[in-house]
Design an enzyme around this catalytic site. Sequence first.
Site, PDB file in Angstrom:
ATOM      1  N   GLY A   4     -12.248  -4.407   0.679  1.00 20.66           N
ATOM      2  CA  GLY A   4     -13.471  -3.922   1.115  1.00 20.66           C
ATOM      3  C   GLY A   4     -14.195  -2.941   0.090  1.00 20.66           C
ATOM      4  O   GLY A   4     -15.239  -2.999  -0.133  1.00 20.66           O
TER       5      GLY A   4
ATOM      6  N   ARG B 209       0.695  -1.190   0.059  1.00 22.57           N
ATOM      7  CA  ARG B 209      -0.127   0.075   0.051  1.00 22.57           C
ATOM      8  C   ARG B 209       0.689   1.279   0.064  1.00 22.57           C
ATOM      9  O   ARG B 209       0.413   2.245  -0.591  1.00 22.57           O
ATOM     10  CB  ARG B 209      -1.166   0.096   1.285  1.00 22.57           C
ATOM     11  CG  ARG B 209      -1.955  -0.901   0.958  1.00 22.57           C
ATOM     12  CD  ARG B 209      -2.990  -0.951   2.302  1.00 22.57           C
ATOM     13  NE  ARG B 209      -4.027  -1.716   1.779  1.00 22.57           N
ATOM     14  CZ  ARG B 209      -4.923  -2.179   2.647  1.00 22.57           C
ATOM     15  NH1 ARG B 209      -4.656  -1.954   4.269  1.00 22.57           N
ATOM     16  NH2 ARG B 209      -5.965  -3.027   2.434  1.00 22.57           N
TER      17      ARG B 209
ATOM     18  N   LYS C  20     -15.487 -15.904   5.815  1.00 23.70           N
ATOM     19  CA  LYS C  20     -17.101 -15.874   6.046  1.00 23.70           C
ATOM     20  C   LYS C  20     -17.891 -15.571   4.921  1.00 23.70           C
ATOM     21  O   LYS C  20     -17.587 -14.711   4.393  1.00 23.70           O
ATOM     22  CB  LYS C  20     -17.417 -14.631   7.370  1.00 23.70           C
ATOM     23  CG  LYS C  20     -16.504 -15.173   8.655  1.00 23.70           C
ATOM     24  CD  LYS C  20     -16.865 -13.939   9.636  1.00 23.70           C
ATOM     25  CE  LYS C  20     -16.471 -14.311  11.090  1.00 23.70           C
ATOM     26  NZ  LYS C  20     -16.620 -13.219  11.868  1.00 23.70           N
TER      27      LYS C  20
END
Length: 403
Positions: free
Chosen positions: A384, A37, A202
């Site tokens: 995300g 990043r 998940k």
Amino acid sequence: MKTIDELLTEGVTGKRVFVRADLNVPLEGDTITDDGRIRAVQPTVARLADAGARVIVASHLGRPKGAPDPAFSLAPAAKRLGELLGKDVAFATDTVGDSAKSVVASLTDGQVAVIENLRFNPGETAKDDAERGAFADQLAELADVYVGDGFGAVHRKHASVFDLPARLPHAAGGLIATEVGVLKKLTDDVKRPYAVVLGGAKVSDKLGVIDHLLEKADRILIGGGMAFTFLKAQGHEVGSSLLQEDQIPAVQGYLKRAEERGVEFVLPVDFLVAPEFPDLKAKAPTHPETVRADAMPEGKMGLDNGPETCALYASKLADAQTVFWNGPMGVFEHPDYAEGTRAVAQALIDSSAFTVVGGGDSAAAVRILGFDENAFGHISTGGGASLEYLEGKTLPGLAALED
């Protein structure tokens, strides 16, 4: 949305330019274990500094609870940014206090400073608009111009991402422009076949993007811990593997919709299993066994795709023209359970498709497993944010940069 190219054409010499970056890198103590990043935002910072701007770089790191915490200091990131720029980078030990004001005031044309973790101030993440706005007002006093280039944070309605651009002339940095351009290729005029690979722990984290991609993708491959909820939804036993029972009805609905729409859903056909989760620090051999996906034994948990699944997924990606991948196939941090993730990465490299790695653990896996990043079409800096964009959501940080 104004670009950094337009901003530089107008001139930034002598101006204080606030760059909202994403320096949220993984740390072990003071050691950065993945500087991807920082490397991603370095070109924007360098261009501004080379043009004579006085550059103030700001970011969050981790989830401190609105107060200073040495474990989440940006000091290591500031040092690494300086190494990448080949110049000294000043560091302020607070966000809007005496240190930040002093460091910014001391900057000369072409110099760069990093201020401390924005989340050390509770106003950064406040739900209350007034509290968030008050912190944005303080940040605005440090600068003349705002450049948004922290793509990994644009899905957050935070002070430095959403409120600050409204207070300053603003533009999108090179990284954000690149990320948005890439994601448009996954949503507009997509080259087909369009394959999506989704993994991670998940299924609840991916429900929104699955729902949206059922309208766009031709083929969806599922792996990681989330695969077991799909298998359970089909009536298979999953041993002691990760399972979200409350999501079974939603998953059954997606499988039905996929069948109705002609979207191919591909699930693992075999797994590597063991009695317990491996020790990721010791990384001692665990001697996993391979079992069929429809014959999971009691007391064993699936930790990676098996060899047949690796071959199956490679075949399903071979003819794709567009591939989006988000989420590892197994516990890739342990050498016994890295092959499933490695096989997907290699299949993307071998494919002639336009390939996008959707940030987060997928991007980390590419680096940890030693792949050449340039072998992929694009590696996103925002897992995300990428998912929410593909869900069709409005991202606050992008909306704030619109004129």
